[in-house]
Design a protein around this motif. Structure first.
Motif, PDB file in Angstrom:
ATOM      1  N   ARG A   1       0.833  -1.212   0.000  1.00 60.52           N
ATOM      2  CA  ARG A   1       0.000   0.000   0.000  1.00 60.52           C
ATOM      3  C   ARG A   1       0.863   1.256   0.000  1.00 60.52           C
ATOM      4  O   ARG A   1       1.917   1.289   0.642  1.00 60.52           O
ATOM      5  CB  ARG A   1      -0.922   0.012   1.217  1.00 60.52           C
ATOM      6  CG  ARG A   1      -1.927  -1.104   1.153  1.00 60.52           C
ATOM      7  CD  ARG A   1      -2.854  -1.082   2.311  1.00 60.52           C
ATOM      8  NE  ARG A   1      -3.897  -2.090   2.106  1.00 60.52           N
ATOM      9  CZ  ARG A   1      -4.584  -2.620   3.066  1.00 60.52           C
ATOM     10  NH1 ARG A   1      -4.382  -2.249   4.316  1.00 60.52           N
ATOM     11  NH2 ARG A   1      -5.501  -3.522   2.801  1.00 60.52           N
ATOM     12  N   ILE A   2       0.344   2.270  -0.687  1.00 60.54           N
ATOM     13  CA  ILE A   2       0.992   3.577  -0.740  1.00 60.54           C
ATOM     14  C   ILE A   2      -0.098   4.633  -0.577  1.00 60.54           C
ATOM     15  O   ILE A   2      -1.165   4.527  -1.186  1.00 60.54           O
ATOM     16  CB  ILE A   2       1.736   3.807  -2.076  1.00 60.54           C
ATOM     17  CG1 ILE A   2       2.838   2.763  -2.269  1.00 60.54           C
ATOM     18  CG2 ILE A   2       2.321   5.218  -2.135  1.00 60.54           C
ATOM     19  CD1 ILE A   2       3.528   2.833  -3.635  1.00 60.54           C
ATOM     20  N   ALA A   3       0.184   5.645   0.232  1.00 60.15           N
ATOM     21  CA  ALA A   3      -0.702   6.805   0.365  1.00 60.15           C
ATOM     22  C   ALA A   3       0.028   8.011  -0.208  1.00 60.15           C
ATOM     23  O   ALA A   3       1.224   8.196   0.042  1.00 60.15           O
ATOM     24  CB  ALA A   3      -1.060   7.050   1.825  1.00 60.15           C
ATOM     25  N   GLY A  30      -5.856  16.735  -3.013  1.00 63.37           N
ATOM     26  CA  GLY A  30      -6.433  15.500  -2.543  1.00 63.37           C
ATOM     27  C   GLY A  30      -5.440  14.515  -1.975  1.00 63.37           C
ATOM     28  O   GLY A  30      -4.232  14.774  -1.899  1.00 63.37           O
ATOM     29  N   ASN A  31      -6.004  13.403  -1.584  1.00 62.64           N
ATOM     30  CA  ASN A  31      -5.258  12.269  -1.038  1.00 62.64           C
ATOM     31  C   ASN A  31      -5.750  11.017  -1.735  1.00 62.64           C
ATOM     32  O   ASN A  31      -6.934  10.903  -2.059  1.00 62.64           O
ATOM     33  CB  ASN A  31      -5.507  12.130   0.466  1.00 62.64           C
ATOM     34  CG  ASN A  31      -5.065  13.350   1.213  1.00 62.64           C
ATOM     35  OD1 ASN A  31      -3.886  13.626   1.308  1.00 62.64           O
ATOM     36  ND2 ASN A  31      -6.032  14.109   1.726  1.00 62.64           N
ATOM     37  N   GLU A  32      -4.828  10.086  -1.954  1.00 62.43           N
ATOM     38  CA  GLU A  32      -5.174   8.805  -2.546  1.00 62.43           C
ATOM     39  C   GLU A  32      -4.572   7.695  -1.700  1.00 62.43           C
ATOM     40  O   GLU A  32      -3.455   7.832  -1.201  1.00 62.43           O
ATOM     41  CB  GLU A  32      -4.610   8.671  -3.961  1.00 62.43           C
ATOM     42  CG  GLU A  32      -5.198   9.622  -4.959  1.00 62.43           C
ATOM     43  CD  GLU A  32      -4.527   9.507  -6.312  1.00 62.43           C
ATOM     44  OE1 GLU A  32      -5.249   9.587  -7.313  1.00 62.43           O
ATOM     45  OE2 GLU A  32      -3.287   9.331  -6.375  1.00 62.43           O
ATOM     46  N   ASN A  33      -5.312   6.615  -1.582  1.00 61.19           N
ATOM     47  CA  ASN A  33      -4.812   5.384  -0.974  1.00 61.19           C
ATOM     48  C   ASN A  33      -4.805   4.330  -2.067  1.00 61.19           C
ATOM     49  O   ASN A  33      -5.822   4.109  -2.725  1.00 61.19           O
ATOM     50  CB  ASN A  33      -5.714   4.954   0.183  1.00 61.19           C
ATOM     51  CG  ASN A  33      -5.696   5.970   1.291  1.00 61.19           C
ATOM     52  OD1 ASN A  33      -4.652   6.400   1.735  1.00 61.19           O
ATOM     53  ND2 ASN A  33      -6.878   6.364   1.749  1.00 61.19           N
ATOM     54  N   TRP A  34      -3.629   3.724  -2.253  1.00 59.60           N
ATOM     55  CA  TRP A  34      -3.446   2.736  -3.318  1.00 59.60           C
ATOM     56  C   TRP A  34      -3.127   1.373  -2.720  1.00 59.60           C
ATOM     57  O   TRP A  34      -2.367   1.270  -1.763  1.00 59.60           O
ATOM     58  CB  TRP A  34      -2.268   3.120  -4.208  1.00 59.60           C
ATOM     59  CG  TRP A  34      -2.323   4.439  -4.897  1.00 59.60           C
ATOM     60  CD1 TRP A  34      -3.409   5.224  -5.122  1.00 59.60           C
ATOM     61  CD2 TRP A  34      -1.208   5.132  -5.461  1.00 59.60           C
ATOM     62  NE1 TRP A  34      -3.038   6.357  -5.811  1.00 59.60           N
ATOM     63  CE2 TRP A  34      -1.688   6.325  -6.029  1.00 59.60           C
ATOM     64  CE3 TRP A  34       0.153   4.854  -5.551  1.00 59.60           C
ATOM     65  CZ2 TRP A  34      -0.856   7.241  -6.675  1.00 59.60           C
ATOM     66  CZ3 TRP A  34       0.979   5.766  -6.195  1.00 59.60           C
ATOM     67  CH2 TRP A  34       0.469   6.939  -6.750  1.00 59.60           C
ATOM     68  N   GLU A  35      -3.650   0.322  -3.344  1.00 59.59           N
ATOM     69  CA  GLU A  35      -3.308  -1.051  -2.980  1.00 59.59           C
ATOM     70  C   GLU A  35      -2.929  -1.794  -4.266  1.00 59.59           C
ATOM     71  O   GLU A  35      -3.626  -1.681  -5.283  1.00 59.59           O
ATOM     72  CB  GLU A  35      -4.490  -1.742  -2.311  1.00 59.59           C
ATOM     73  CG  GLU A  35      -4.175  -3.150  -1.854  1.00 59.59           C
ATOM     74  CD  GLU A  35      -5.358  -3.816  -1.165  1.00 59.59           C
ATOM     75  OE1 GLU A  35      -5.135  -4.850  -0.524  1.00 59.59           O
ATOM     76  OE2 GLU A  35      -6.494  -3.308  -1.275  1.00 59.59           O
ATOM     77  N   PHE A  36      -1.825  -2.560  -4.203  1.00 62.04           N
ATOM     78  CA  PHE A  36      -1.276  -3.231  -5.377  1.00 62.04           C
ATOM     79  C   PHE A  36      -1.293  -4.742  -5.216  1.00 62.04           C
ATOM     80  O   PHE A  36      -1.173  -5.270  -4.109  1.00 62.04           O
ATOM     81  CB  PHE A  36       0.180  -2.786  -5.598  1.00 62.04           C
ATOM     82  CG  PHE A  36       0.305  -1.327  -5.914  1.00 62.04           C
ATOM     83  CD1 PHE A  36       0.310  -0.889  -7.223  1.00 62.04           C
ATOM     84  CD2 PHE A  36       0.406  -0.387  -4.901  1.00 62.04           C
ATOM     85  CE1 PHE A  36       0.412   0.463  -7.522  1.00 62.04           C
ATOM     86  CE2 PHE A  36       0.515   0.965  -5.183  1.00 62.04           C
ATOM     87  CZ  PHE A  36       0.517   1.389  -6.501  1.00 62.04           C
TER      88      PHE A  36
END
Length: 155
Positions: free
Chosen positions: A84-86, A105-111
């Motif tokens: 995960r990366i924010a 903005g903000n994003e939360n990523w899951e790979f």
């Protein structure tokens, strides 16, 4: 099977690389190019819109860049852990009437294991700005390496 390095688990360095690659792709404003880093079954929440699947990502981005003109984006890593990366970000754009905006903005990523993004959750706020208040001045496309990072602007 497609692999999009860097892949998880992320170190600080590989997470920063992933963020820069994402920023570069989005600044291309090429929906097909951008979509290639998302899993076929990716799921997004972007503002109040939900997007499911890579094909839907292309449609979403096509519509986005038809209305958000002269789009320039800076992304910055906020945190990372495992897969995960924010990030936090800001971008500037104008509409077809010449009204300028800065979107934050903000994003939360899951790979997944191949480095493809399976989940993207984005919260974004738009602020009208005057053209004279713009801060992102580089030719359309990739942000130059010598252009200030997001933290430089205090956004």
């Amino acid at each position: 099977m497609t692999v999009k390095p860097p892949v998880p688990p992320f170190t600080l360095e590989t997470a920063k690389q992933k963020v820069r690659l994402a920023q570069d792709a989005w600044n291309s404003r090429d929906p097909e190019r951008v979509s290639q880093v998302y899993a076929l079954n990716t799921h997004w929440r972007n503002r109040a819109e939900f997007v499911a699947g890579r094909e839907a990502v292309v449609g979403f981005l096509t519509r986005k860049w038809q209305r958000e003109l002269d789009y320039r984006l800076i992304k910055e890593i906020w945190a990372h852990d495992g897969n995960r990366i924010a990030v936090r970000f800001a971008y500037e754009w104008h509409d077809d009437s010449g009204n300028w905006f800065r979107s934050f903005g903000n994003e939360n990523w899951e790979f997944d294991e191949q480095g493809l993004m399976i989940n993207r959750h984005a919260c974004i706020n738009d602020t009208p700005i005057k053209e004279s208040e713009r801060a992102f001045f580089w030719p359309l496309g990739r942000r130059p390496d010598d252009h200030p990072e997001l933290s430089h602007f205090g956004f």
